[in-house]
Design an enzyme around this catalytic site. Sequence first.
Site, PDB file in Angstrom:
ATOM      1  N   SER A 142       0.898  -1.068   0.442  1.00 12.52           N
ATOM      2  CA  SER A 142       0.617  -0.061   0.067  1.00 12.52           C
ATOM      3  C   SER A 142       1.142   1.185   0.553  1.00 12.52           C
ATOM      4  O   SER A 142       2.148   0.906   0.512  1.00 12.52           O
ATOM      5  CB  SER A 142      -0.739  -0.054   0.901  1.00 12.52           C
ATOM      6  OG  SER A 142      -1.148   1.369   1.649  1.00 12.52           O
ATOM      7  N   TYR A 187      -2.007  -1.214  10.974  1.00 11.61           N
ATOM      8  CA  TYR A 187      -2.135  -1.168   9.125  1.00 11.61           C
ATOM      9  C   TYR A 187      -0.569  -1.247   8.326  1.00 11.61           C
ATOM     10  O   TYR A 187      -0.183  -0.923   7.507  1.00 11.61           O
ATOM     11  CB  TYR A 187      -2.788  -0.436   7.992  1.00 11.61           C
ATOM     12  CG  TYR A 187      -2.883  -1.256   6.636  1.00 11.61           C
ATOM     13  CD1 TYR A 187      -3.958  -1.736   6.589  1.00 11.61           C
ATOM     14  CD2 TYR A 187      -3.052   0.636   6.119  1.00 11.61           C
ATOM     15  CE1 TYR A 187      -3.866  -1.758   4.872  1.00 11.61           C
ATOM     16  CE2 TYR A 187      -2.884   0.027   4.737  1.00 11.61           C
ATOM     17  CZ  TYR A 187      -3.971  -0.844   4.086  1.00 11.61           C
ATOM     18  OH  TYR A 187      -4.105  -1.453   2.670  1.00 11.61           O
TER      19      TYR A 187
END
Length: 251
Positions: free
Chosen positions: A132, A145
């Site tokens: 990401s 995350y």
Amino acid sequence: MSRRVLITAGANGIGLVMARAFAALGDRVWVTDIDEAQIAALPAGLRGTVCDASDEPAMAALFAELAQDWGGLDVLCANAGIKGPTAVIEDMPLDEWHQCLGVNLDGAMIAAKHAARLMKPAGRGVMIFTSSTSGLYGTPFRAPYVAAKWGVIGLMKTVAMELGPYGIRANAICPGSVNGPRIDRVIAAEAAAKGMTEDAIRQGYASGTALKRLSDPEDVADMALFLASDAARMISGQALAVDGMTYNVDP
């Protein structure tokens, strides 16, 4: 030549778009997902197994079945991930931290571990990890995350070094904000944490990129197809952003 492709979390979202893209090229595609209904609803031509990417015994059984039926694996897309909790660090629940790292990072390692055992004897293969832009920058309220996605990039680079001599390439795709139900949930959680409207958060995500828009799942799938192709035969160990060029991660 038809390739054998495994995609974790491939029954919905980015994973399903990837699966359809590989299948459209004539590849054999096997996907995993934890959602039994989504596995049952897979388009014709895609094979699916209900499996938690962070459950190594379940994943080991999947790879054993894959090896028996396909005799090997050409492309792994380690795509499984969850958004994790949204909270300031002093309020971060440790159990949710562990769960987020378990799916996003442990799941990637487990997939790579078992894929390597099939690819090394063949002397070829491609591993594509879904990281990401959060794996390239910090993101407020998303510590687990972010930590997991940074870890995925480190894992990928190490795998690329270890497996390169065996003809195996490894890269990571770093999507930015991608249109779909998953980003809708992320935006809703961030809006609640910041006391803002969801529309304001969404517009902020778009305005923080040079192209002023969110990506689509097809943009990520196109990168996966490229990385799996011979056109990328000298690309390994790279973290490639598909994000419209993020320059402000918290606008």
